[in-house]
Design an enzyme around this catalytic site. Structure first.
Site, PDB file in Angstrom:
ATOM      1  N   SER A  18      51.506  47.964  47.497  1.00  0.00           N
ATOM      2  CA  SER A  18      52.301  46.842  48.023  1.00  0.00           C
ATOM      3  C   SER A  18      53.446  47.386  48.858  1.00  0.00           C
ATOM      4  O   SER A  18      53.869  48.546  48.666  1.00  0.00           O
ATOM      5  CB  SER A  18      52.872  46.045  46.846  1.00  0.00           C
ATOM      6  OG  SER A  18      53.886  45.157  47.266  1.00  0.00           O
ATOM      7  N   TYR A  48      57.279  45.386  38.613  1.00  0.00           N
ATOM      8  CA  TYR A  48      56.238  45.420  39.647  1.00  0.00           C
ATOM      9  C   TYR A  48      56.538  46.495  40.686  1.00  0.00           C
ATOM     10  O   TYR A  48      55.675  47.303  41.034  1.00  0.00           O
ATOM     11  CB  TYR A  48      56.156  44.034  40.295  1.00  0.00           C
ATOM     12  CG  TYR A  48      55.057  43.871  41.311  1.00  0.00           C
ATOM     13  CD1 TYR A  48      53.739  43.639  40.909  1.00  0.00           C
ATOM     14  CD2 TYR A  48      55.312  43.933  42.681  1.00  0.00           C
ATOM     15  CE1 TYR A  48      52.720  43.475  41.844  1.00  0.00           C
ATOM     16  CE2 TYR A  48      54.308  43.775  43.615  1.00  0.00           C
ATOM     17  CZ  TYR A  48      53.008  43.544  43.195  1.00  0.00           C
ATOM     18  OH  TYR A  48      52.009  43.379  44.122  1.00  0.00           O
ATOM     19  N   LYS A  74      54.324  49.886  41.580  1.00  0.00           N
ATOM     20  CA  LYS A  74      53.711  50.182  42.879  1.00  0.00           C
ATOM     21  C   LYS A  74      54.244  51.507  43.443  1.00  0.00           C
ATOM     22  O   LYS A  74      53.511  52.233  44.119  1.00  0.00           O
ATOM     23  CB  LYS A  74      53.929  49.022  43.850  1.00  0.00           C
ATOM     24  CG  LYS A  74      53.208  47.726  43.433  1.00  0.00           C
ATOM     25  CD  LYS A  74      51.695  47.904  43.294  1.00  0.00           C
ATOM     26  CE  LYS A  74      50.981  46.575  43.051  1.00  0.00           C
ATOM     27  NZ  LYS A  74      49.517  46.719  42.932  1.00  0.00           N
TER      28      LYS A  74
HETATM   29  P1  NDP Z   1      45.761  37.581  41.877  1.00  0.00           P
HETATM   30  O1  NDP Z   1      46.593  37.382  40.682  1.00  0.00           O
HETATM   31  O2  NDP Z   1      45.552  36.442  42.795  1.00  0.00           O
HETATM   32  O3  NDP Z   1      44.359  38.242  41.476  1.00  0.00           O
HETATM   33  C1  NDP Z   1      44.374  39.409  40.695  1.00  0.00           C
HETATM   34  C2  NDP Z   1      42.989  39.705  40.167  1.00  0.00           C
HETATM   35  O4  NDP Z   1      43.103  40.845  39.284  1.00  0.00           O
HETATM   36  C3  NDP Z   1      42.440  38.557  39.332  1.00  0.00           C
HETATM   37  O5  NDP Z   1      41.054  38.441  39.496  1.00  0.00           O
HETATM   38  C4  NDP Z   1      42.796  38.999  37.915  1.00  0.00           C
HETATM   39  O6  NDP Z   1      41.967  38.441  36.918  1.00  0.00           O
HETATM   40  C5  NDP Z   1      42.591  40.497  38.002  1.00  0.00           C
HETATM   41  N1  NDP Z   1      43.326  41.117  36.896  1.00  0.00           N
HETATM   42  C6  NDP Z   1      44.648  41.029  36.637  1.00  0.00           C
HETATM   43  N2  NDP Z   1      44.931  41.620  35.476  1.00  0.00           N
HETATM   44  C7  NDP Z   1      43.770  42.107  34.983  1.00  0.00           C
HETATM   45  C8  NDP Z   1      43.415  42.799  33.812  1.00  0.00           C
HETATM   46  N3  NDP Z   1      44.314  43.109  32.862  1.00  0.00           N
HETATM   47  N4  NDP Z   1      42.131  43.132  33.620  1.00  0.00           N
HETATM   48  C9  NDP Z   1      41.192  42.809  34.539  1.00  0.00           C
HETATM   49  N5  NDP Z   1      41.458  42.140  35.671  1.00  0.00           N
HETATM   50  C10 NDP Z   1      42.734  41.787  35.886  1.00  0.00           C
HETATM   51  O7  NDP Z   1      46.476  38.764  42.693  1.00  0.00           O
HETATM   52  P2  NDP Z   1      46.310  39.213  44.236  1.00  0.00           P
HETATM   53  O8  NDP Z   1      44.942  39.007  44.693  1.00  0.00           O
HETATM   54  O9  NDP Z   1      47.441  38.645  44.994  1.00  0.00           O
HETATM   55  O10 NDP Z   1      46.616  40.770  44.065  1.00  0.00           O
HETATM   56  C11 NDP Z   1      45.625  41.788  44.172  1.00  0.00           C
HETATM   57  C12 NDP Z   1      46.333  43.115  44.350  1.00  0.00           C
HETATM   58  O11 NDP Z   1      47.122  43.058  45.527  1.00  0.00           O
HETATM   59  C13 NDP Z   1      47.301  43.437  43.206  1.00  0.00           C
HETATM   60  O12 NDP Z   1      47.254  44.811  42.926  1.00  0.00           O
HETATM   61  C14 NDP Z   1      48.633  43.054  43.791  1.00  0.00           C
HETATM   62  O13 NDP Z   1      49.684  43.749  43.191  1.00  0.00           O
HETATM   63  C15 NDP Z   1      48.454  43.433  45.240  1.00  0.00           C
HETATM   64  N6  NDP Z   1      49.345  42.786  46.178  1.00  0.00           N
HETATM   65  C16 NDP Z   1      49.463  41.425  46.221  1.00  0.00           C
HETATM   66  C17 NDP Z   1      50.351  40.835  47.113  1.00  0.00           C
HETATM   67  C18 NDP Z   1      50.535  39.352  47.184  1.00  0.00           C
HETATM   68  O14 NDP Z   1      51.520  38.898  47.800  1.00  0.00           O
HETATM   69  N7  NDP Z   1      49.655  38.541  46.640  1.00  0.00           N
HETATM   70  C19 NDP Z   1      51.165  41.636  48.038  1.00  0.00           C
HETATM   71  C20 NDP Z   1      50.953  43.059  47.912  1.00  0.00           C
HETATM   72  C21 NDP Z   1      50.082  43.591  47.011  1.00  0.00           C
HETATM   73  P3  NDP Z   1      42.524  37.198  36.018  1.00  0.00           P
HETATM   74  O15 NDP Z   1      43.096  36.192  36.982  1.00  0.00           O
HETATM   75  O16 NDP Z   1      41.295  36.746  35.343  1.00  0.00           O
HETATM   76  O17 NDP Z   1      43.562  37.768  35.123  1.00  0.00           O
END
Ligand code: NDP
Length: 243
Positions: A135, A148, A152
């Site tokens: 991120s 967070y 990162k």
């Molecule tokens: P979301 O919360 O929308 O999706 C995250 C996904 O990861 C979900 O499918 C979730 O499953 C899964 N996940 C989370 N925790 C676990 C766990 N313990 N075990 C297995 N699966 C897990 O997040 P984003 O798509 O926004 O984020 C994806 C990546 O991008 C992350 O690493 C985030 O930090 C990074 N990011 C996001 C930004 C943003 O603004 N959105 C900006 C910069 C980086 P479930 O929902 O079932 O828990």
């Protein structure tokens, strides 16, 4: 933009929703054989119905489950460590439990899954590539994101050590570092205009990132087009950091 990943088996974590779902769809569209590890079974059932891809349900906050899930994915050529959590707490209110859970998913699980994948690649004697989804918050502080941001920053450092140790085995490791993306996670932090407005004002391109912007950057780093790129942090931030 098109890449050809036919014949390549890719493991994507957190592919149930948000950025990981877009990465999964994009890579499948480029011919990859994708395996997804994620938490909510309902998301994975929907994904299988849509794409036919293999899915593994696991809670990556558990070290044991992360290892089990990665092993059950079988032989993998390319890995995307995308699963992540953001628990919004001010610095003074940040609890040890939230801090530990954040580090467990965002950093430790990425390490464990990559260890399993890299050992497999080395055993098979084949090259590979790993992308960690980090991120912009690895290098700038964001309010209410203490755990967070710490996670990162740690993930970027993990990326660098993986790059130098795995490079000699032909395994490249890089990260993509997006700005805000309005996924379910992004909406929780940035859907209120009073918060998102000042953030948006700092993005020279005048918009937040779309999941597809991130998916294409990930695909590039996984592709042979990035054959000499190893240990890089690729910011997908519309110029946020340059401003
Ligand atoms: P979301 O919360 O929308 O999706 C995250 C996904 O990861 C979900 O499918 C979730 O499953 C899964 N996940 C989370 N925790 C676990 C766990 N313990 N075990 C297995 N699966 C897990 O997040 P984003 O798509 O926004 O984020 C994806 C990546 O991008 C992350 O690493 C985030 O930090 C990074 N990011 C996001 C930004 C943003 O603004 N959105 C900006 C910069 C980086 P479930 O929902 O079932 O828990």
């Amino acid at each position: 933009v098109h890449f050809d990943f036919s014949g390549r088996r890719v493991l994507v974590t957190g592919g149930g929703k948000g950025i990981g779902l877009e990465i999964t769809r994009f890579l499948i569209g480029c011919g990859a054989d994708v395996v997804v590890i994620s938490r909510s079974a309902a998301d994975l059932e929907q994904l299988t119905a849509e794409t036919g891809c293999q899915t593994i349900t696991a809670d990556l906050s558990s070290a044991q489950e992360a290892e089990r899930a990665a092993r059950s994915a079988g032989d993998i050529d390319l890995l995307v460590n995308n699963a992540g959590v953001a628990v919004l707490q001010s610095f003074l209110e940040t609890t040890p439990d939230a801090f530990d859970r954040t580090m467990a998913v965002n950093v430790r699980a990425a390490m464990i899954v990559a260890q399993v994948v890299a050992r497999g690649l080395i055993r098979r004697g084949v090259p590979g590539a790993i992308v960690n989804v980090s991120s912009q918050s690895s290098v700038v502080g964001l309010p209410d994101h203490a755990a967070y941001c710490a996670s990162k920053g740690a993930l970027d450092q993990l990326t660098r050590v993986m790059a130098i140790e795995l490079g000699s085995h032909g395994i490249r490791t890089n990260s993509v570092n997006p700005t805000v993306v309005l996924t379910p996670m992004g909406m929780r932090a940035w859907s209120v205009p009073a918060k998102s407005g000042p953030m948006l004002a700092r993005v020279p391109l005048g918009r937040f990132a779309q999941p597809l912007d991130v998916a294409q950057a990930v695909a590039y780093l996984l592709s042979d087009g990035a054959a000499m790129i190893n240990g890089a942090t690729l910011f997908v931030d519309g110029g946020f950091l340059a401003s």
